[in-house]
Design a protein around this motif. Sequence first.
Motif, PDB file in Angstrom:
ATOM      1  N   PHE A   1      97.856  72.264  56.810  1.00  0.00           N
ATOM      2  CA  PHE A   1      96.931  73.349  56.482  1.00  0.00           C
ATOM      3  C   PHE A   1      96.753  74.357  57.611  1.00  0.00           C
ATOM      4  CE2 PHE A   1      95.906  69.579  54.072  1.00  0.00           C
ATOM      5  CZ  PHE A   1      95.965  70.062  52.788  1.00  0.00           C
TER       6      PHE A   1
ATOM      7  N   LYS B   1     102.181  75.768  49.460  1.00  0.00           N
ATOM      8  CA  LYS B   1     102.870  74.504  49.685  1.00  0.00           C
ATOM      9  C   LYS B   1     102.370  73.456  48.700  1.00  0.00           C
ATOM     10  CE  LYS B   1     101.503  74.983  53.877  1.00  0.00           C
ATOM     11  NZ  LYS B   1     101.144  74.828  55.288  1.00  0.00           N
TER      12      LYS B   1
ATOM     13  N   ILE C   1      89.140  74.360  52.271  1.00  0.00           N
ATOM     14  CA  ILE C   1      90.354  73.842  51.640  1.00  0.00           C
ATOM     15  C   ILE C   1      90.004  73.023  50.391  1.00  0.00           C
ATOM     16  CG2 ILE C   1      92.238  72.166  51.959  1.00  0.00           C
ATOM     17  CD1 ILE C   1      92.182  73.117  54.990  1.00  0.00           C
TER      18      ILE C   1
ATOM     19  N   ILE D   1     101.184  70.032  48.354  1.00  0.00           N
ATOM     20  CA  ILE D   1     100.679  68.960  49.206  1.00  0.00           C
ATOM     21  C   ILE D   1     100.592  67.685  48.375  1.00  0.00           C
ATOM     22  CG2 ILE D   1      98.779  68.289  50.718  1.00  0.00           C
ATOM     23  CD1 ILE D   1      99.861  70.920  51.646  1.00  0.00           C
TER      24      ILE D   1
ATOM     25  N   ASP E   1      91.683  79.168  43.480  1.00  0.00           N
ATOM     26  CA  ASP E   1      90.918  80.140  44.268  1.00  0.00           C
ATOM     27  C   ASP E   1      90.636  81.380  43.433  1.00  0.00           C
ATOM     28  OD1 ASP E   1      90.733  78.804  46.848  1.00  0.00           O
ATOM     29  OD2 ASP E   1      92.912  78.897  46.783  1.00  0.00           O
TER      30      ASP E   1
ATOM     31  N   TYR F   1      89.752  69.895  45.321  1.00  0.00           N
ATOM     32  CA  TYR F   1      90.888  70.532  46.008  1.00  0.00           C
ATOM     33  C   TYR F   1      91.712  71.364  45.027  1.00  0.00           C
ATOM     34  CZ  TYR F   1      95.484  71.027  48.165  1.00  0.00           C
ATOM     35  OH  TYR F   1      96.662  71.528  48.644  1.00  0.00           O
TER      36      TYR F   1
END
Lengths: 213, 213
Positions: B56, B4, B78, B6, A213, A209
Amino acid sequence: MRLKKISGAVVRRLPIYLRVLDELARDGAKELVSSQELGERAGVSPALVRKDLAWFGEFGKQGVGYDVEHLRTELRRILHLDRDVPVALVGVGSLGAALVRYFRRRYVADPGFHLNIVVLFDADPAKQGETIEGVPVEPPERIPERVKELGIRMAIVTVPAEAAQSVVDTLVASGVRLLFNFAPVKLAVPKDVHIVHADLSLELQRLAYYLED
Amino acid sequence: MRLKKISGAVVRRLPIYLRVLDELARDGAKELVSSQELGERAGVSPALVRKDLAWFGEFGKQGVGYDVEHLRTELRRILHLDRDVPVALVGVGSLGAALVRYFRRRYVADPGFHLNIVVLFDADPAKQGETIEGVPVEPPERIPERVKELGIRMAIVTVPAEAAQSVVDTLVASGVRLLFNFAPVKLAVPKDVHIVHADLSLELQRLAYYLED
């Protein structure tokens, strides 16, 4: 018998608190620890430390903190790590053998660890009669007899996925109530049996995760 | 860049949801899944499923549920599991070698796994030049060069405790940002590096809580 039903999340944090207390005791620097410091070292909030420990009694004193040695002793008792616990491992493949080494060395090095692998089982006749870190490998047919003899309630399962349910059924029928499963498969167990799935793939996947990117 | 922040607890559940969706897709029985069923199979409440996924995007439709294939694709994206991720492993001892076999076989068997161990490092000259499951073992001096060459951002550390910090320092300096550590020791890493400690002893210890008195 436990009077209160403690959530799995609370139980999961107890060995982490115990480890922090072990470290504090080893450093020998302080007799008292605040929920602030215990939380910081355990990676949780001080409020959660206080809430978790309050399930088991009144261990801390407001404005003073917790007595390191007392809380350590109590946590060991609560976790049943105040005495040796005999453990069986089934499936002495590559991962199984590595785990025997890992846990046996931990047991020998750390007098407080108390979880002791005392017997191994494997269906491969070529492995039977061998020993790993001094622990004998026996045929699975002997599971019922040896589990009873050695008073074993806890077992580690490292057999292939397709063999896991039948091995677990035999272990449970023999009296095992706590299972640490490494086979990548869902297993059905009775309600009074606790099973932890060591899912190394899930851990690696969640790390992904954080790939950028 | 992530907009965000998370929480780690949410991220930890994502691969579990993905696995449930993979199972549902394999069974091929249904195109839609309710948060109720997804939660039951993942071992969390339906409310938590909805809350986690809402971080998400808008994946579900009230009273209808989630589209299995769509949610699967989104979760893969993700988690960055929609393409191959090259992984290094340092320390080809008993546990390290077992993990190479475990993860490589998973990679070969499951086209959706995508986490691929492509290079191994070990300080023992006797091991260098060998291969495990087809993956070569190289000297640790080559870490910087090979990590850059292969575009590696993720590494598994299975060296002895006393070697772990120096290995991790080298990996991080070479560009690794995600670490899965099996060495039983606390490691210091920069703030932008994610580290997961696979603490098998803690798991076994928390099971002992459930031993009857």
